[in-house]
Design a protein around this motif. Structure first.
Motif, PDB file in Angstrom:
ATOM      1  N   GLN A 105     -47.796-172.114 -33.361  1.00 27.31           N
ATOM      2  CA  GLN A 105     -48.577-173.085 -33.544  1.00 27.31           C
ATOM      3  C   GLN A 105     -50.088-172.467 -33.678  1.00 27.31           C
ATOM      4  O   GLN A 105     -49.990-172.570 -32.839  1.00 27.31           O
ATOM      5  N   PHE A 106     -51.215-172.968 -34.887  1.00 28.40           N
ATOM      6  CA  PHE A 106     -51.855-172.382 -34.949  1.00 28.40           C
ATOM      7  C   PHE A 106     -52.515-173.164 -35.039  1.00 28.40           C
ATOM      8  O   PHE A 106     -52.479-174.233 -36.206  1.00 28.40           O
ATOM      9  N   GLU A 107     -54.231-173.516 -34.179  1.00 32.19           N
ATOM     10  CA  GLU A 107     -55.336-174.112 -34.886  1.00 32.19           C
ATOM     11  C   GLU A 107     -56.120-173.739 -35.769  1.00 32.19           C
ATOM     12  O   GLU A 107     -56.965-172.683 -34.323  1.00 32.19           O
ATOM     13  N   ILE A 108     -56.397-173.656 -36.288  1.00 29.54           N
ATOM     14  CA  ILE A 108     -57.524-173.445 -37.109  1.00 29.54           C
ATOM     15  C   ILE A 108     -57.993-174.047 -37.598  1.00 29.54           C
ATOM     16  O   ILE A 108     -58.494-174.786 -38.123  1.00 29.54           O
ATOM     17  N   THR A 109     -59.850-173.298 -37.390  1.00 32.50           N
ATOM     18  CA  THR A 109     -60.981-173.993 -37.654  1.00 32.50           C
ATOM     19  C   THR A 109     -61.849-173.127 -38.660  1.00 32.50           C
ATOM     20  O   THR A 109     -61.763-171.933 -38.328  1.00 32.50           O
ATOM     21  N   GLU A 154     -66.735-179.116 -49.494  1.00 27.32           N
ATOM     22  CA  GLU A 154     -67.823-177.944 -48.276  1.00 27.32           C
ATOM     23  C   GLU A 154     -68.021-178.982 -47.352  1.00 27.32           C
ATOM     24  O   GLU A 154     -67.506-180.201 -46.820  1.00 27.32           O
ATOM     25  N   GLY A 155     -67.607-178.124 -46.404  1.00 27.70           N
ATOM     26  CA  GLY A 155     -68.209-178.289 -44.643  1.00 27.70           C
ATOM     27  C   GLY A 155     -67.128-178.048 -43.796  1.00 27.70           C
ATOM     28  O   GLY A 155     -66.265-176.433 -44.571  1.00 27.70           O
ATOM     29  N   ARG A 156     -66.607-178.459 -42.570  1.00 31.48           N
ATOM     30  CA  ARG A 156     -65.853-177.407 -41.556  1.00 31.48           C
ATOM     31  C   ARG A 156     -64.833-177.971 -41.831  1.00 31.48           C
ATOM     32  O   ARG A 156     -65.108-179.800 -41.246  1.00 31.48           O
ATOM     33  N   HIS A 157     -63.521-177.483 -41.493  1.00 28.92           N
ATOM     34  CA  HIS A 157     -62.348-178.826 -40.934  1.00 28.92           C
ATOM     35  C   HIS A 157     -61.455-177.329 -40.065  1.00 28.92           C
ATOM     36  O   HIS A 157     -61.694-176.977 -39.755  1.00 28.92           O
ATOM     37  N   MET A 158     -60.624-178.191 -39.782  1.00 25.62           N
ATOM     38  CA  MET A 158     -59.514-177.895 -38.736  1.00 25.62           C
ATOM     39  C   MET A 158     -58.304-178.717 -38.413  1.00 25.62           C
ATOM     40  O   MET A 158     -57.801-179.798 -39.141  1.00 25.62           O
ATOM     41  N   PHE A 159     -56.880-177.916 -38.994  1.00 28.72           N
ATOM     42  CA  PHE A 159     -55.723-178.022 -38.946  1.00 28.72           C
ATOM     43  C   PHE A 159     -54.890-177.442 -38.016  1.00 28.72           C
ATOM     44  O   PHE A 159     -54.957-176.495 -37.659  1.00 28.72           O
ATOM     45  N   VAL A 160     -53.842-177.904 -37.632  1.00 30.50           N
ATOM     46  CA  VAL A 160     -52.976-176.980 -36.884  1.00 30.50           C
ATOM     47  C   VAL A 160     -51.847-177.100 -37.456  1.00 30.50           C
ATOM     48  O   VAL A 160     -51.076-178.307 -37.997  1.00 30.50           O
ATOM     49  N   PHE A 161     -51.306-176.022 -37.485  1.00 24.72           N
ATOM     50  CA  PHE A 161     -50.115-174.722 -38.568  1.00 24.72           C
ATOM     51  C   PHE A 161     -48.915-174.544 -37.670  1.00 24.72           C
ATOM     52  O   PHE A 161     -49.250-173.936 -37.299  1.00 24.72           O
ATOM     53  N   GLN A 162     -48.117-174.804 -37.790  1.00 24.09           N
ATOM     54  CA  GLN A 162     -46.360-175.592 -37.335  1.00 24.09           C
ATOM     55  C   GLN A 162     -45.653-174.117 -37.787  1.00 24.09           C
ATOM     56  O   GLN A 162     -45.386-175.235 -38.999  1.00 24.09           O
ATOM     57  N   ALA A 163     -45.028-173.303 -37.346  1.00 22.51           N
ATOM     58  CA  ALA A 163     -44.501-172.825 -38.168  1.00 22.51           C
ATOM     59  C   ALA A 163     -42.521-172.862 -37.399  1.00 22.51           C
ATOM     60  O   ALA A 163     -42.834-172.851 -36.214  1.00 22.51           O
TER      61      ALA A 163
END
Length: 205
Positions: A39-43, A83-92
C-alpha cells in the motif's frame, strides 16, 4: 543485472520541466507479513490538465539475476487528471510465490513504483525490501522450501530512490533520459515539475 541497476534505472541527464510532480509517497502498513498487500499513499500535482490517463504500476523484483522474475503486482489508470494537487492510495496484492526462485525468497529485494504517460515512463521510485522469518529458529536454519506464511516484509521506507525520466508529454513515444535523486518522503521539493537537488549516492548491495 543487480538490484541497484533496477532501482535506479537509466543514465544522468539534464531534466526539463515535467507536467506531473510527486510531492510525497508514504508506505502504509509497514512492516507487515509477506502475504499482506502493498500500500502506497501517493500525493502528486499536475501543473496543467492532462487529457490522458497516468499509468501507475507496482513491480516486485523476484530476483536480481533476471527480469523474467519481475512481477507487475497491479496497474491503475488515473485520469484524465485536472490541474492541481491529488492524493490516492495504491494497493496491490503480494507477489505470486510460485514465480519467485526459492533461493531469493529470503533476504533483500526491491519493489518499484512507476508512473507513465502515453506509454512513456517518467517516474520510478524504488525501495529495498527485506524479507525474513519472524521465528528465531527459522532465522537460524531457514528451510530449503520457503515458508511464506512465516515470512515478514519490511520496506525500507525512509531510504527510497527516485529516477525521473525526461519524456515528450505531447508525443506518444520518445527516447527517455533520466535524473537520479534522493526522495525525501517527509517534505519533497514544492516547486511543480522541478528536479530534486540531491544526486543519488552509490548504494550498498
Amino acid at each position: 543485472m543487480d538490484y541497484r541497476r533496477k532501482i535506479i534505472g537509466g543514465r544522468s541527464a539534464d531534466f526539463k520541466m515535467a507536467k506531473v510532480h510527486v510531492h510525497n509517497v508514504v508506505v502504509l502498513d509497514n512492516p507487515s507479513m509477506f502475504s499482506s498487500p502493498f500500500q502506497f499513499e501517493i500525493t502528486f500535482e499536475c501543473i496543467e490538465d492532462l487529457q490522458e490517463d497516468l499509468e501507475w504500476k507496482i513491480i516486485y523484483v523476484g530476483s536480481a539475476e533476471s527480469e523474467e522474475y519481475d512481477q507487475v503486482l497491479d496497474t491503475v489508470f488515473v485520469g484524465p487528471v485536472p490541474e492541481g494537487r491529488h492524493m490516492f492510495v495504491f494497493q496491490a496484492p503480494a507477489p505470486d510465490t510460485s514465480k519467485i526462485p526459492p533461493q531469493d525468497a529470503v533476504g533483500v529485494t526491491v519493489v518499484l513504483l512507476t508512473c507513465s504517460y502515453r506509454d512513456q515512463e517518467f517516474l520510478r521510485v524504488g525501495y529495498y525490501v527485506n524479507n525474513e522469518y519472524t521465528d528465531p529458529e527459522l532465522k537460524e536454519n531457514p528451510p530449503a522450501v520457503p515458508e511464506y506464511d512465516k515470512l515478514s516484509r519490511n520496506i525500507l521506507a525512509d531510504k527510497p530512490r527516485v529516477t525521473r525520466f525526461r519524456i515528450d508529454w505531447n508525443v506518444a513515444n520518445s527516447t527517455k533520459q533520466s535524473e537520479n535523486n534522493d526522495l525525501n518522503t517527509n517534505s519533497l521539493d514544492s516547486s511543480a515539475g522541478s528536479v530534486l537537488a540531491n544526486v543519488v549516492e552509490p548504494m550498498e548491495s
